[in-house]
Design an enzyme around this catalytic site. Structure first.
Site, PDB file in Angstrom:
ATOM      1  N   LYS A 201      41.989  39.270  41.910  1.00  0.00           N
ATOM      2  CA  LYS A 201      42.700  38.165  42.529  1.00  0.00           C
ATOM      3  C   LYS A 201      43.801  37.664  41.582  1.00  0.00           C
ATOM      4  CE  LYS A 201      41.549  33.962  42.018  1.00  0.00           C
ATOM      5  NZ  LYS A 201      41.170  32.720  41.345  1.00  0.00           N
TER       6      LYS A 201
ATOM      7  N   ASP B 163      36.529  39.306  45.144  1.00  0.00           N
ATOM      8  CA  ASP B 163      36.358  37.856  45.069  1.00  0.00           C
ATOM      9  C   ASP B 163      35.032  37.708  44.347  1.00  0.00           C
ATOM     10  OD1 ASP B 163      35.369  35.244  45.524  1.00  0.00           O
ATOM     11  OD2 ASP B 163      36.862  35.004  47.093  1.00  0.00           O
ATOM     12  N   HIS B 164      35.066  37.333  43.076  1.00  0.00           N
ATOM     13  CA  HIS B 164      33.827  37.455  42.295  1.00  0.00           C
ATOM     14  C   HIS B 164      32.728  36.536  42.809  1.00  0.00           C
ATOM     15  CE1 HIS B 164      35.315  33.989  39.947  1.00  0.00           C
ATOM     16  NE2 HIS B 164      34.057  33.822  39.561  1.00  0.00           N
TER      17      HIS B 164
ATOM     18  N   GLU C  28      34.390  21.923  39.038  1.00  0.00           N
ATOM     19  CA  GLU C  28      34.324  22.406  37.650  1.00  0.00           C
ATOM     20  C   GLU C  28      34.563  21.232  36.721  1.00  0.00           C
ATOM     21  OE1 GLU C  28      36.019  26.616  37.063  1.00  0.00           O
ATOM     22  OE2 GLU C  28      37.448  25.620  38.374  1.00  0.00           O
TER      23      GLU C  28
ATOM     24  N   ASP D 296      44.046  28.993  43.905  1.00  0.00           N
ATOM     25  CA  ASP D 296      43.140  29.526  42.884  1.00  0.00           C
ATOM     26  C   ASP D 296      41.690  29.576  43.382  1.00  0.00           C
ATOM     27  OD1 ASP D 296      42.581  30.412  40.189  1.00  0.00           O
ATOM     28  OD2 ASP D 296      41.692  28.440  39.817  1.00  0.00           O
TER      29      ASP D 296
ATOM     30  N   HIS E   2      37.602  31.849  47.065  1.00  0.00           N
ATOM     31  CA  HIS E   2      36.167  31.626  46.838  1.00  0.00           C
ATOM     32  C   HIS E   2      35.559  30.678  47.879  1.00  0.00           C
ATOM     33  CE1 HIS E   2      37.155  33.609  43.214  1.00  0.00           C
ATOM     34  NE2 HIS E   2      37.480  32.561  42.487  1.00  0.00           N
TER      35      HIS E   2
ATOM     36  N   LYS F 181      39.250  20.826  39.241  1.00  0.00           N
ATOM     37  CA  LYS F 181      38.948  20.941  37.813  1.00  0.00           C
ATOM     38  C   LYS F 181      38.748  19.534  37.251  1.00  0.00           C
ATOM     39  CE  LYS F 181      40.857  25.420  36.934  1.00  0.00           C
ATOM     40  NZ  LYS F 181      39.654  26.248  36.934  1.00  0.00           N
TER      41      LYS F 181
HETATM   42  P1  NDP Z   1      45.707  38.724  31.018  1.00  0.00           P
HETATM   43  O1  NDP Z   1      46.795  37.719  31.106  1.00  0.00           O
HETATM   44  O2  NDP Z   1      44.810  38.704  29.831  1.00  0.00           O
HETATM   45  O3  NDP Z   1      46.422  40.149  31.184  1.00  0.00           O
HETATM   46  C1  NDP Z   1      45.711  41.386  31.163  1.00  0.00           C
HETATM   47  C2  NDP Z   1      46.592  42.441  30.529  1.00  0.00           C
HETATM   48  O4  NDP Z   1      47.678  42.715  31.392  1.00  0.00           O
HETATM   49  C3  NDP Z   1      47.204  42.013  29.221  1.00  0.00           C
HETATM   50  O5  NDP Z   1      46.329  42.233  28.156  1.00  0.00           O
HETATM   51  C4  NDP Z   1      48.433  42.877  29.150  1.00  0.00           C
HETATM   52  O6  NDP Z   1      48.073  44.172  28.694  1.00  0.00           O
HETATM   53  C5  NDP Z   1      48.825  43.008  30.595  1.00  0.00           C
HETATM   54  N1  NDP Z   1      49.881  42.025  30.946  1.00  0.00           N
HETATM   55  C6  NDP Z   1      49.983  40.736  30.562  1.00  0.00           C
HETATM   56  N2  NDP Z   1      51.073  40.155  31.092  1.00  0.00           N
HETATM   57  C7  NDP Z   1      51.661  41.097  31.832  1.00  0.00           C
HETATM   58  C8  NDP Z   1      52.811  41.108  32.644  1.00  0.00           C
HETATM   59  N3  NDP Z   1      53.576  40.025  32.799  1.00  0.00           N
HETATM   60  N4  NDP Z   1      53.108  42.260  33.283  1.00  0.00           N
HETATM   61  C9  NDP Z   1      52.358  43.350  33.144  1.00  0.00           C
HETATM   62  N5  NDP Z   1      51.231  43.381  32.367  1.00  0.00           N
HETATM   63  C10 NDP Z   1      50.899  42.289  31.744  1.00  0.00           C
HETATM   64  O7  NDP Z   1      44.888  38.659  32.371  1.00  0.00           O
HETATM   65  P2  NDP Z   1      43.321  38.480  32.569  1.00  0.00           P
HETATM   66  O8  NDP Z   1      42.628  39.589  31.866  1.00  0.00           O
HETATM   67  O9  NDP Z   1      42.958  37.086  32.310  1.00  0.00           O
HETATM   68  O10 NDP Z   1      43.217  38.669  34.153  1.00  0.00           O
HETATM   69  C11 NDP Z   1      43.427  39.895  34.758  1.00  0.00           C
HETATM   70  C12 NDP Z   1      43.409  39.732  36.271  1.00  0.00           C
HETATM   71  O11 NDP Z   1      42.155  39.208  36.643  1.00  0.00           O
HETATM   72  C13 NDP Z   1      44.450  38.758  36.800  1.00  0.00           C
HETATM   73  O12 NDP Z   1      44.908  39.224  38.039  1.00  0.00           O
HETATM   74  C14 NDP Z   1      43.683  37.461  36.963  1.00  0.00           C
HETATM   75  O13 NDP Z   1      44.234  36.655  37.964  1.00  0.00           O
HETATM   76  C15 NDP Z   1      42.317  37.995  37.376  1.00  0.00           C
HETATM   77  N6  NDP Z   1      41.219  37.075  37.037  1.00  0.00           N
HETATM   78  C16 NDP Z   1      41.020  36.706  35.740  1.00  0.00           C
HETATM   79  C17 NDP Z   1      39.996  35.843  35.422  1.00  0.00           C
HETATM   80  C18 NDP Z   1      39.743  35.454  34.007  1.00  0.00           C
HETATM   81  O14 NDP Z   1      38.792  34.691  33.799  1.00  0.00           O
HETATM   82  N7  NDP Z   1      40.510  35.945  33.042  1.00  0.00           N
HETATM   83  C19 NDP Z   1      39.100  35.289  36.459  1.00  0.00           C
HETATM   84  C20 NDP Z   1      39.367  35.793  37.783  1.00  0.00           C
HETATM   85  C21 NDP Z   1      40.401  36.646  38.035  1.00  0.00           C
HETATM   86  P3  NDP Z   1      49.121  45.136  27.976  1.00  0.00           P
HETATM   87  O15 NDP Z   1      50.149  44.278  27.298  1.00  0.00           O
HETATM   88  O16 NDP Z   1      48.276  45.926  27.053  1.00  0.00           O
HETATM   89  O17 NDP Z   1      49.705  45.955  29.055  1.00  0.00           O
HETATM   90  C1  BG6 Z   2      38.490  31.942  38.977  1.00  0.00           C
HETATM   91  C2  BG6 Z   2      39.562  30.888  38.878  1.00  0.00           C
HETATM   92  O1  BG6 Z   2      38.738  32.778  40.081  1.00  0.00           O
HETATM   93  O2  BG6 Z   2      37.234  31.297  39.190  1.00  0.00           O
HETATM   94  C3  BG6 Z   2      39.255  29.927  37.760  1.00  0.00           C
HETATM   95  O3  BG6 Z   2      40.801  31.527  38.615  1.00  0.00           O
HETATM   96  C4  BG6 Z   2      37.874  29.330  37.914  1.00  0.00           C
HETATM   97  O4  BG6 Z   2      40.216  28.883  37.723  1.00  0.00           O
HETATM   98  C5  BG6 Z   2      36.850  30.442  38.118  1.00  0.00           C
HETATM   99  O5  BG6 Z   2      37.561  28.604  36.746  1.00  0.00           O
HETATM  100  C6  BG6 Z   2      35.500  29.858  38.485  1.00  0.00           C
HETATM  101  O6  BG6 Z   2      34.569  30.894  38.511  1.00  0.00           O
HETATM  102  P1  BG6 Z   2      33.024  30.593  38.154  1.00  0.00           P
HETATM  103  O7  BG6 Z   2      32.365  31.908  38.373  1.00  0.00           O
HETATM  104  O8  BG6 Z   2      33.021  30.120  36.732  1.00  0.00           O
HETATM  105  O9  BG6 Z   2      32.599  29.534  39.099  1.00  0.00           O
END
Ligand code: NDP
Ligand code: BG6
Length: 516
Positions: free
Chosen positions: A172, A201-202, A240, A259, A264, A364
């Site tokens: 997502k 959708d986790h 949250e 978000d 969710h 939040k």
């Molecule tokens: P990050 O921002 O940590 O990005 C993941 C990786 O993508 C980076 O390490 C980088 O790897 C690459 N990246 C970063 N910015 C860009 C950019 N602008 N364009 C292309 N590549 C880029 O993301 P998350 O790991 O936090 O999240 C990944 C996905 O999961 C997202 O879609 C997020 O919405 C979703 N998500 C995340 C959650 C979380 O808790 N983190 C929860 C629910 C969903 P490199 O530079 O090596 O290519």
């Molecule tokens: C993510 C949202 O999808 O779900 C976050 O991007 C949020 O903003 C999170 O904190 C909540 O997930 P959980 O599993 O901690 O309830």
């Protein structure tokens, strides 16, 4: 990447479990936060539970020039820090033999062609074909190029024999409005068949969310009363206590509606309100979810009768600790109008639910972390126990606690022991941890396993996400046009006052979520 020999006993014969065939998972964006906090620990725990196929490989993909060893080490740290179970050195050594890193751009077709070559080399070295699960875990700006390049490089249409041997899991957010969600669905369609696609959708991976289907349809006592004749209203809360933390860059572009609510919370609503599916087949369940989402009436935005409330947290106390306001958070633009809370009143226009308000809220920095669905039944006719000073008679409420303290409570009216008849609401309580123990699998464990075995039940179909965006896009457009800012609420509270007023209009009030 090394050959998978000398396996730990944990990994022997794993492929018999739920039938996952030999697999290589490729995670795009593997150097990111989600891979470290959720995906790698989930893979490790699947290994602990003997649920990975005997031939299992994991390739991290990213733009960073990471050597295999460095990537493996970062994954080891991720397991040590975030796994729900402690590291077993032997298991890790075996698992890590199959872990490697592929450096490349997300819009660089050449790199995808090289990736294809790497996968073919692994197949040659083990003498077997592999299915490939592509997991897109980058920011959404890279989703389309990755999907297109998977198509162009031939990776999307890989086959073992006559069977398609590629799947794609997409994180997502799935688009930011109806148009962008449709565009993304189009790109997916051009490169993959729908049964290869797993939109995450986790929340659907959470034990208690899956258990909603069981509670509703494996018990005969609920279905007869699960409708407008017996139910007064339904409240869904996902609150949250945390703020935006370090995610302001993402969150300020998104806000609570995109978000949390659009995905969710709407999934919780769909599972609560849908008709019984004809079978447990993924399509049968998803058909019912789409039907109910499509039956939701457009939301009213008129000032006096609006169904939508938005709020933004200001400085306050959360768990006794001072918490700063949203506008003071690092990375939030001074003139931001992003909402951190949304409260909604929805009406479902079908035979089962006509006239039953569904109240939804998510935010939040609220009073506590609590996700729950509260089904409030109609009050008994006030004939026998109507004297207010003697009888404390409230509505029956069934509370499905999604997290924390997962369980189910039923609020009933009971006689208070004594020589005269007095009444008081009491609770019957079922707690998952008391009955089943507390170390249940994380959502991502279940979801990754399901994607590997090709079970799409807990994933979102393209038309589901579009139905949800169709409902909310007019609201987002209205907010973009308007110069109004969200209503303030104190950090540590239950949201803005307007959210209470919304329910008062119908003679209802919010339950204190997380109170059992
Ligand atoms: P990050 O921002 O940590 O990005 C993941 C990786 O993508 C980076 O390490 C980088 O790897 C690459 N990246 C970063 N910015 C860009 C950019 N602008 N364009 C292309 N590549 C880029 O993301 P998350 O790991 O936090 O999240 C990944 C996905 O999961 C997202 O879609 C997020 O919405 C979703 N998500 C995340 C959650 C979380 O808790 N983190 C929860 C629910 C969903 P490199 O530079 O090596 O290519
Ligand atoms: C993510 C949202 O999808 O779900 C976050 O991007 C949020 O903003 C999170 O904190 C909540 O997930 P959980 O599993 O901690 O309830």
């Amino acid at each position: 990447m090394k050959e998978s020999t000398d396996r730990h006993p944990f990994l022997e014969g794993l492929s018999s479990h739920r039938g996952a065939s030999p697999t290589v998972i490729v995670i795009f964006g593997a150097s990111g936060d989600l891979t470290a906090r959720k995906l790698m620990p989930a893979l490790y725990n699947l290994g602990v539970d003997n649920l990975l196929p005997a031939d299992f490989f994991f390739i991290g993909y990213g733009r960073s020039e990471l050597a295999d060893d460095a990537f493996r080490y970062s994954m080891l740290e991720a397991v040590e820090k975030f796994s729900r179970r402690p590291l077993d050195q032997n298991l890790w050594e075996n698992l890590s033999k199959g872990i490697g890193f592929h450096a490349g751009g997300y819009d660089d077709t050449e790199s995808f062609v090289r990736l294809r070559g790497t996968i073919e080399e692994i197949e040659k070295s083990i003498g077997r074909d592999l299915q490939v699960v592509f997991y897109i875990s980058t920011p959404p700006s890279a989703f389309s190029s990755i999907l297109t390049n998977l198509g162009t490089s031939g990776l999307a249409q890989r086959r073992t024999g006559t069977k398609l041997a590629s799947k794609v899991v997409i994180e997502k957010p799935f688009g930011h409005d109806l148009v962008s969600a449709r565009e993304l669905n189009d790109v997916i369609c051009q490169n993959f068949a729908e049964n290869q696609v797993f939109r995450i959708d986790h929340y659907l991976g959470k034990e208690t969310v899956q258990s909603l289907l069981v509670q509703r349809f494996a018990n005969s006592i609920f279905e007869p009363i699960w409708n407008r004749r017996y139910i007064e209203c339904i409240q869904i809360t996902v609150s949250e206590s945390i703020g935006v933390g370090s995610r302001a860059g993402y969150y300020d572009q998104s806000g609570a509606l995109r978000d949390m609510i659009q995905n969710h919370v709407m999934q919780l609503l769909a599972l609560t309100a849908m008709e019984p599916p004809v079978s447990l087949d993924p399509e049968a369940i998803r058909d019912e979810k789409v039907k109910v989402l499509k039956a939701i009436q457009p939301l009213c935005m008129e000032a006096e009768t609006s169904d939508v409330i938005r709020g933004r947290y200001v400085e306050g106390l959360v768990d006794g600790e001072k918490a700063i306001g949203y506008l003071e958070e690092d990375g939030v633009p001074e003139k931001s109008t992003t909402e951190t809370f949304v409260g909604l009143r929805l009406s479902i226009n079908n035979w089962r639910w006509k006239g039953v308000p569904f109240y939804l809220r998510s935010g939040k920095r609220m009073a506590r972390r609590a996700s729950e669905i509260a089904v409030q039944f109609k009050c008994p006719p006030g004939i026998l126990f109507s004297e207010k000073d003697k009888f404390d008679v409230g509505p029956n409420v069934m509370v499905l606690r999604i997290q924390p303290d997962e369980g189910l409570a039923l609020v009933l009216n009971s006689k208070v022991p004594g020589l005269e008849t007095r009444t008081q609401p009491v609770k019957m309580n079922f707690g998952y941890s008391t009955t089943f123990g507390s170390n249940t699998p994380e959502a991502y464990e279940r979801l990754i396993l399901d994607a590997m075995v090709g079970d799409g039940t807990l994933f979102i179909r393209g038309d589901e996400t579009e139905a949800s965006w169709k409902l909310f896009t007019p609201i987002l457009d209205e907010w973009t046009k308007s110069d109004q800012v969200p209503e303030d609420y104190l950090s540590g509270s239950w949201g803005p006052e307007a959210a209470d007023a919304l329910l008062k209009q119908n003679g209802h009030e919010w339950r204190i979520a997380g109170s059992g």
